[in-house]
Design a protein around this motif. Sequence first.
Motif, PDB file in Angstrom:
ATOM      1  N   LEU A 194       0.821  -1.205   0.000  1.00  0.00           N
ATOM      2  CA  LEU A 194       0.000   0.000   0.000  1.00  0.00           C
ATOM      3  C   LEU A 194       0.857   1.257   0.000  1.00  0.00           C
ATOM      4  N   VAL A 195       1.911   1.263   0.781  1.00  0.00           N
ATOM      5  CA  VAL A 195       2.790   2.433   0.821  1.00  0.00           C
ATOM      6  C   VAL A 195       3.385   2.674  -0.569  1.00  0.00           C
ATOM      7  N   GLY A 196       3.830   1.615  -1.224  1.00  0.00           N
ATOM      8  CA  GLY A 196       4.355   1.764  -2.585  1.00  0.00           C
ATOM      9  C   GLY A 196       3.304   2.270  -3.558  1.00  0.00           C
ATOM     10  N   ALA A 197       2.097   1.747  -3.426  1.00  0.00           N
ATOM     11  CA  ALA A 197       1.008   2.185  -4.305  1.00  0.00           C
ATOM     12  C   ALA A 197       0.662   3.645  -4.052  1.00  0.00           C
ATOM     13  N   GLY A 198       0.642   4.053  -2.809  1.00  0.00           N
ATOM     14  CA  GLY A 198       0.353   5.452  -2.476  1.00  0.00           C
ATOM     15  C   GLY A 198       1.387   6.392  -3.065  1.00  0.00           C
ATOM     16  N   GLU A 199       2.651   5.998  -2.987  1.00  0.00           N
ATOM     17  CA  GLU A 199       3.724   6.806  -3.570  1.00  0.00           C
ATOM     18  C   GLU A 199       3.549   6.921  -5.087  1.00  0.00           C
ATOM     19  N   ALA A 200       3.233   5.805  -5.730  1.00  0.00           N
ATOM     20  CA  ALA A 200       3.072   5.804  -7.187  1.00  0.00           C
ATOM     21  C   ALA A 200       1.872   6.642  -7.615  1.00  0.00           C
ATOM     22  N   LEU A 201       0.770   6.545  -6.905  1.00  0.00           N
ATOM     23  CA  LEU A 201      -0.414   7.339  -7.242  1.00  0.00           C
ATOM     24  C   LEU A 201      -0.143   8.832  -7.061  1.00  0.00           C
ATOM     25  N   ALA A 202       0.539   9.184  -5.976  1.00  0.00           N
ATOM     26  CA  ALA A 202       0.862  10.596  -5.741  1.00  0.00           C
ATOM     27  C   ALA A 202       1.784  11.124  -6.837  1.00  0.00           C
ATOM     28  N   ALA A 203       2.743  10.325  -7.249  1.00  0.00           N
ATOM     29  CA  ALA A 203       3.642  10.735  -8.333  1.00  0.00           C
ATOM     30  C   ALA A 203       2.858  10.954  -9.625  1.00  0.00           C
ATOM     31  N   ALA A 204       1.853  10.118  -9.883  1.00  0.00           N
ATOM     32  CA  ALA A 204       1.025  10.274 -11.079  1.00  0.00           C
ATOM     33  C   ALA A 204       0.231  11.577 -11.026  1.00  0.00           C
ATOM     34  N   VAL A 205      -0.209  11.965  -9.835  1.00  0.00           N
ATOM     35  CA  VAL A 205      -0.915  13.241  -9.682  1.00  0.00           C
ATOM     36  C   VAL A 205       0.024  14.388 -10.022  1.00  0.00           C
ATOM     37  N   VAL A 206       1.223  14.349  -9.497  1.00  0.00           N
ATOM     38  CA  VAL A 206       2.187  15.416  -9.737  1.00  0.00           C
ATOM     39  C   VAL A 206       2.544  15.520 -11.222  1.00  0.00           C
ATOM     40  N   ARG A 207       2.656  14.386 -11.888  1.00  0.00           N
ATOM     41  CA  ARG A 207       2.953  14.389 -13.330  1.00  0.00           C
ATOM     42  C   ARG A 207       1.759  14.836 -14.169  1.00  0.00           C
TER      43      ARG A 207
ATOM     44  N   GLU B 280      -9.131  11.391  -8.188  1.00  0.00           N
ATOM     45  CA  GLU B 280      -9.034  10.062  -8.800  1.00  0.00           C
ATOM     46  C   GLU B 280      -8.005   9.199  -8.067  1.00  0.00           C
ATOM     47  N   ALA B 281      -6.872   9.781  -7.702  1.00  0.00           N
ATOM     48  CA  ALA B 281      -5.839   9.045  -6.972  1.00  0.00           C
ATOM     49  C   ALA B 281      -6.326   8.650  -5.581  1.00  0.00           C
ATOM     50  N   ILE B 282      -7.007   9.560  -4.908  1.00  0.00           N
ATOM     51  CA  ILE B 282      -7.534   9.264  -3.568  1.00  0.00           C
ATOM     52  C   ILE B 282      -8.544   8.124  -3.652  1.00  0.00           C
ATOM     53  N   GLU B 283      -9.433   8.183  -4.627  1.00  0.00           N
ATOM     54  CA  GLU B 283     -10.435   7.115  -4.782  1.00  0.00           C
ATOM     55  C   GLU B 283      -9.778   5.771  -5.102  1.00  0.00           C
ATOM     56  N   ALA B 284      -8.769   5.785  -5.961  1.00  0.00           N
ATOM     57  CA  ALA B 284      -8.061   4.541  -6.296  1.00  0.00           C
ATOM     58  C   ALA B 284      -7.347   3.988  -5.065  1.00  0.00           C
ATOM     59  N   PHE B 285      -6.696   4.864  -4.310  1.00  0.00           N
ATOM     60  CA  PHE B 285      -5.978   4.408  -3.118  1.00  0.00           C
ATOM     61  C   PHE B 285      -6.962   3.892  -2.063  1.00  0.00           C
ATOM     62  N   THR B 286      -8.100   4.536  -1.949  1.00  0.00           N
ATOM     63  CA  THR B 286      -9.128   4.061  -1.014  1.00  0.00           C
ATOM     64  C   THR B 286      -9.564   2.637  -1.384  1.00  0.00           C
ATOM     65  N   ARG B 287      -9.786   2.391  -2.670  1.00  0.00           N
ATOM     66  CA  ARG B 287     -10.172   1.036  -3.104  1.00  0.00           C
ATOM     67  C   ARG B 287      -9.074   0.023  -2.777  1.00  0.00           C
TER      68      ARG B 287
ATOM     69  N   VAL C 223      -6.773   0.229  -0.393  1.00  0.00           N
ATOM     70  CA  VAL C 223      -6.722   0.039   1.069  1.00  0.00           C
ATOM     71  C   VAL C 223      -7.856  -0.877   1.527  1.00  0.00           C
ATOM     72  N   ARG C 224      -9.041  -0.623   1.016  1.00  0.00           N
ATOM     73  CA  ARG C 224     -10.200  -1.461   1.410  1.00  0.00           C
ATOM     74  C   ARG C 224     -10.026  -2.902   0.959  1.00  0.00           C
ATOM     75  N   ALA C 225      -9.402  -3.117  -0.185  1.00  0.00           N
ATOM     76  CA  ALA C 225      -9.184  -4.480  -0.673  1.00  0.00           C
ATOM     77  C   ALA C 225      -8.252  -5.257   0.243  1.00  0.00           C
ATOM     78  N   VAL C 226      -7.366  -4.565   0.913  1.00  0.00           N
ATOM     79  CA  VAL C 226      -6.423  -5.205   1.833  1.00  0.00           C
ATOM     80  C   VAL C 226      -7.135  -5.717   3.084  1.00  0.00           C
ATOM     81  N   LEU C 227      -8.174  -5.026   3.501  1.00  0.00           N
ATOM     82  CA  LEU C 227      -8.879  -5.430   4.715  1.00  0.00           C
ATOM     83  C   LEU C 227      -9.519  -6.791   4.539  1.00  0.00           C
TER      84      LEU C 227
END
Length: 158
Positions: free
Chosen positions: A125-138, A145-152, A154-158
């Motif tokens: 999850l930490v790696g995915a969060g970093e990658a999504l944030a980098a995509a936002v910056v680019r 969209e990144a927050i919603e993807a990361f939320t999904r 995180v929830r999948a991990v539970l």
Amino acid sequence: MTRVIWPSGPGSQAGGLRALRYPLGTAHRALSLADLAQMDAFRQTLVARQQSAEEATAALAEGYIRCVTDMQGEVGVLAAALAGSEEKTAVYQELLEHGTRMVAAVLTPHSKRPAAELQVSCIGLVGAGEALAAAVVRGALGEREAIEAFTRLVRAVL
């Protein structure tokens, strides 16, 4: 936000970068005690709220993505300054490990997974969060969209 001017005198480049103080953010920047304290405060706030799993995962995802994207502009300069150094690797690893512990602490009360399995998932999850944030910056993703993807994720991990 406090910033310490690049120190003159003895000390390594990485040591000087470690002295910089920035808000909670990315695993590619210099690490200070203030960063760890802010991560701990964020974790304690989320854990203390005793939210539902849905609320906790949404708050975790939004806070993580926003904090990391806020820092991405400064990441390149700091990463370049530390390029190729063993200290860069150590700084990066320390922040990733602390971030993983933070995510695990927030998710543990809501997870049905064994602790060891959850810990491994939090590393991802930490790696995915970093990658999504980098995509936002680019500009490849919008922040929402990144927050919603990361939320999904995180929830999948539970």
